[in-house]
Design an enzyme around this catalytic site. Sequence first.
Site, mmCIF file in Angstrom:
data_model
loop_
_atom_site.group_PDB
_atom_site.id
_atom_site.type_symbol
_atom_site.label_atom_id
_atom_site.label_comp_id
_atom_site.label_asym_id
_atom_site.label_seq_id
_atom_site.Cartn_x
_atom_site.Cartn_y
_atom_site.Cartn_z
ATOM 1 N N ASP A 460 -34.888 1.246 76.314
ATOM 2 C CA ASP A 460 -35.372 0.194 75.426
ATOM 3 C C ASP A 460 -35.331 -1.174 76.109
ATOM 4 O O ASP A 460 -34.716 -1.347 77.175
ATOM 5 C CB ASP A 460 -34.538 0.172 74.142
ATOM 6 C CG ASP A 460 -35.371 -0.070 72.897
ATOM 7 O OD1 ASP A 460 -36.408 -0.766 73.014
ATOM 8 O OD2 ASP A 460 -34.995 0.400 71.814
ATOM 9 N N ASP A 525 -42.373 0.958 66.799
ATOM 10 C CA ASP A 525 -41.228 1.297 65.957
ATOM 11 C C ASP A 525 -41.661 1.676 64.550
ATOM 12 O O ASP A 525 -40.829 2.090 63.742
ATOM 13 C CB ASP A 525 -40.258 0.109 65.876
ATOM 14 C CG ASP A 525 -39.352 0.021 67.092
ATOM 15 O OD1 ASP A 525 -39.272 1.000 67.858
ATOM 16 O OD2 ASP A 525 -38.715 -1.036 67.282
#
Length: 727
Positions: A460, A525
């Site tokens: 990430d 997301d």
Amino acid sequence: MSTPSHAHRLHRLRAAGVDLLLRERADGLPEWVHLGTDLGDDVVDLLRAGTPPVPNSGLDEPWPLTLLPTEADGWSGRPALQAHRGGQAVVPRWHAVVQGAPDGPGPGTLRVEATDEDAGVALVTELHLDGAGVLRVQHTLTNTGADVLDLAALLAVVPLPVEATETLDLTGRWCRERSPQRLPLVHGGRVRESRRGRTGHDATLLLLAGQAGFGFDHGELAAVHVAWSGDHVHLVDRLPEGAGRHAGVLGGGELLRAGEVRLGAGASYTGPPVLFTHAVDGLDGVSARLHDHVRARAAHPRSDRPVTLNVWEAVYFDHDHDRLAALVDVAARIGVERVVLDDGWFLGRRDDTAGLGDWEVDPQVWPGGLHPFADRVRGHGMQVGLWVEPEMVNVDSELVRAHPDWLLGARPGPDGSPGGTRSWRTQQVLDLTRTEAYDHVLARLDAVITAERPDYLKWDHNRDLHEALDADGAPAVHRQTLAAYRLMAELQVRHPGLEIESCSSGGARVDLGVLEHTQRVWASDCNDALERQSIQRWTAMLLPPELVGTHVGPPRSHTTGRVADLQLRCLTALFGHAGIEWDVTSCTDEELDRLTGWIALHKRLRPLLHHGRTVRTQEHDGAWAHGVVAPDRSHAVYAFVRLTTGADALPGLLRLPGLDAATRYRVRALDVTGATPLQVRGTGNALPPWCDDDGVTLTGGVLAGHGLPMPVLDPEAGLLIEVTALG
């Protein structure tokens, strides 16, 4: 091919309907003659026929559009090369040679070597046209002078024809990446710059220019992609006087900050690869070329993409061992092939305000290490994944307490307080340009991977880089990006077979630079199926489905609050690197049975989905379709999706693109979850007769030219259609 005179030597690359012609000149860099549609075998008289006239109130003779156009060539648009030495502009008068043209026109590489001894610079440009018709351009500039050379820009540009009168690019934000925007191409052009220190949620991925009204299946157009994960620029530049014999230019490259690249004597700067392609069959034609290019890379994954369960939306930071064990067991039961343990496993990480940077298994949460979890996953024959965010830290971490000067940005205060920049998700950026910081994070990650043996890292990167300055105050995005690439590469060298996903608060690091070091990207997301329809549709302009993570989320999306039924969620997630982001222990037996059916269907269709050609239809009256067609056109699968209500009472006929006109096909409607009879959400007599168990047999010509009547669906509902060649 070449002509006898050095001053008019014509170099040509030619592949998959794309033609490149460069004219070598006695003085200066080669001139762009053509990049676009294949011109056929006879181009001998092209140079003389293509010489433009001289306009009023302009230069006294025609001027060439070169590989690096500047004012010295006659170009008044954005200079492709900008540099100075001690405040004096560096505008080279190049002496160049071209090497590497194939004996006959075909794919291959041209290498241009140019120097200007007086200006103290040397240039190497490589132009590689591959078998898919994708051109890769990369420049390397070397300072051959004695004094420091400050470089401000080094861009790759190609010519645009006068027919290019409309542009398309993409924008976006967190949870709504890849939103298309179309504009007329007028004088002055179109520039998309990103100063985010990463690719960005609003990154365009591609900038396209073409004939007005181009669509998925029609129109001539050109596209550019900058394969780079730092600051970047994409541009179309068009002036009233044109660009030599052309109407304008299409280009891109790295966006450099003031003082970011300062080359000492003998030092070089290599810009990122910039990819160009051209198509006469619309947006799907551009995507087909780019997908073929991507799939031909050495770094492209060759094994089946495992169906993945990520535990984030199931447990968040609550790493309860019994709960995770139950998730693993249910995942195995329904056919999952990889389980990813997300954020929360490392030292002090009970929420997102602390612990980031302390890459050790937290003994309070995992007293026996991660081995019991990993053993349970592997005991079911599944792979193990682990979440990391190596480029970021929390101020509340052991790492920052020990090394407050390791933050990228402002220097530490006189009292020893950490420096950094404005907080973003309570995070600061670790300065990977600092050797000791890079070595530390490499050692810690290496130790974790060695001990825990994950097959996969979800990597990430949850913030933009603001004031990305090193300890000396110099701009550092360029070096930080290269350091991140190097870190990924080194871990994969030390741990062969380790796969990495590029996640960046969703889809903020999606580009072909990071994909040289990773095996998939997380598109967003947002797992809201309706939002994902558009996000995945436009991400597919650049990337084939197997590289894009597409997960079934819970009924209510945690990012939008929208409720979607399982049918639409599964249909949307089918077309990618499929997975689940849902607490499957909370599912009913019926939901688990339907997830099992969906996974089995995905595995059956996976060779088609991950090797075929992506096709799309235009949105019409609140509905659209997309699909994948096998390379030999023997097999295809399509999704028809009703996004919103429409003005029409009936959806009409859907034409199925990409099939062979003469081949007879069996067409069937499938339930994406394997339910029988077929379940769809619709009104009245929703299903037309061809949707029964026997389906219908028609030629590809009929399916593409006439189509099939679609059912009357409720909003946010869809239908899966499988097409199989007979005989």
